[in-house]
Design a protein around this motif. Sequence first.
Motif, PDB file in Angstrom:
ATOM      1  N   ALA A 199     -61.433 -27.239   7.052  1.00  0.00           N
ATOM      2  CA  ALA A 199     -60.293 -26.785   7.858  1.00  0.00           C
ATOM      3  C   ALA A 199     -60.090 -25.281   7.746  1.00  0.00           C
ATOM      4  O   ALA A 199     -59.681 -24.628   8.700  1.00  0.00           O
ATOM      5  CB  ALA A 199     -59.032 -27.509   7.404  1.00  0.00           C
ATOM      6  N   SER A 200     -60.354 -24.728   6.568  1.00  0.00           N
ATOM      7  CA  SER A 200     -60.152 -23.278   6.375  1.00  0.00           C
ATOM      8  C   SER A 200     -61.034 -22.826   5.210  1.00  0.00           C
ATOM      9  O   SER A 200     -61.476 -23.650   4.403  1.00  0.00           O
ATOM     10  CB  SER A 200     -58.690 -22.983   6.047  1.00  0.00           C
ATOM     11  N   ARG A 201     -61.259 -21.531   5.131  1.00  0.00           N
ATOM     12  CA  ARG A 201     -62.092 -21.002   4.042  1.00  0.00           C
ATOM     13  C   ARG A 201     -61.210 -20.636   2.849  1.00  0.00           C
ATOM     14  O   ARG A 201     -60.122 -20.077   3.029  1.00  0.00           O
ATOM     15  CB  ARG A 201     -62.868 -19.775   4.523  1.00  0.00           C
ATOM     16  N   PRO A 202     -61.676 -20.955   1.636  1.00  0.00           N
ATOM     17  CA  PRO A 202     -60.858 -20.651   0.462  1.00  0.00           C
ATOM     18  C   PRO A 202     -60.784 -19.148   0.189  1.00  0.00           C
ATOM     19  O   PRO A 202     -61.733 -18.424   0.487  1.00  0.00           O
ATOM     20  CB  PRO A 202     -61.599 -21.350  -0.687  1.00  0.00           C
ATOM     21  N   GLU A 203     -59.645 -18.751  -0.349  1.00  0.00           N
ATOM     22  CA  GLU A 203     -59.580 -17.386  -0.882  1.00  0.00           C
ATOM     23  C   GLU A 203     -59.427 -17.559  -2.368  1.00  0.00           C
ATOM     24  O   GLU A 203     -58.404 -18.009  -2.840  1.00  0.00           O
ATOM     25  CB  GLU A 203     -58.403 -16.637  -0.264  1.00  0.00           C
ATOM     26  N   GLY A 204     -60.486 -17.257  -3.132  1.00  0.00           N
ATOM     27  CA  GLY A 204     -60.501 -17.579  -4.558  1.00  0.00           C
ATOM     28  C   GLY A 204     -60.801 -19.055  -4.722  1.00  0.00           C
ATOM     29  O   GLY A 204     -61.716 -19.586  -4.101  1.00  0.00           O
TER      30      GLY A 204
END
Length: 340
Positions: A12-17
């Motif tokens: 659904a979305s790309r992780p940040e960290g």
Amino acid sequence: MSAIVNHQILLASRPEGEASTANFRLAQAPLPALAEGQVLVRHHYLSLDPYMRGRMNDSKSYAAPQPLGQVMGGGTVGEIVESRHPQFQPGDKVVGMGGWQEYSVVDAAQRGTLRKVDTTRIPLPAYLGAVGMPGVTAWYGLVKIIAPKAGETVLVSAASGAVGGAVGQLAKVRGCRAVGIAGGPDKCRYVTDELGFDACIDYRQYADAKALGKALQAACPDGIDGIFENVGGMVLDAAMLNANAFSRIALCGMISGYDGAPIPMAAPQLLLTNRMKLEGFIVSEHMDVWPEALNELGTLVATGKLKYRETVAQGIASAPEAFLGLLKGRNFGKQLVKLT
Ligand code: NDP
């Protein structure tokens, strides 16, 4: 259109960290009717693997990023339920890259997309572990990069895992001393008592590379000739402190940095002073060795000489949580999701 509903996990979305469950979405889709040459596979197990974390990022790597809004990619084993390809019959057991979903429609004519497997001597899920990609990874790094001689010492990190467990056992078959590094007393006990390693060190007991290095020194009285590295950071630093002249590092993974933590190498000069070889590798780029590796791994598993353990989550909806657990070391052995 078929009446079957296919449950899937999408990115659904790309992780940040750190990755989280919010990066995934459960979806469902109807299954299309099969075209000529296609087969419908009911997945029995999905493989969860650390490399999937890298594909969630939109950064340059050896594998293309996982596209947003699409089914997460991944290895699967299952059964043909419908076929419009003459070489596949309903009931055939197959290995493929079906992804994080319950079913896949596969163009069976395309070479390498599906492989029939024999489950009379080897259980189906083992084709995602010891007799699959992780097993071949162990085989390649050990045999082709470390190339150990009998009597040498081979050290492997993440030793209770899918790759690590096979590395030590393959090293023992070759007459080596096999030493593992793993997280916690239960994993270490399993590595020595069940898998037959000569020793296993619990890295969590040590505050820094120097202290862990001392423990490794005691476990490797003749030094280390081959380092099969799965973790990086302090674990690799400690191993390098005990490396012999002309030792080899098979750089397989650096899981301690997959969520974005920096993983500097404390003493790279040891590579020079010990005249070491360090080689990174990606198992999918060495398809030429797969038949030989799978032959040895399959024989060892079928005869009970290569042992492994599995952690099995139930149902496709549990895949994100199980995957995040794998990245934190909560798995014990090969992490699978059972889909039937
Ligand atoms: P595992 O079954 O070994 O699971 C991952 C394990 O990593 C965890 O259980 C955990 O065990 C360990 N770990 C150690 N340090 C950390 C840390 N800081 N954070 C999180 N986990 C940690 O996975 P695999 O056997 O599938 O993979 C092992 C390694 O091999 C990975 O690095 C992976 O990326 C790599 N790999 C590389 C391939 C290639 O082609 N180069 C192909 C396949 C895998 P513990 O509790 O013992 O710490």
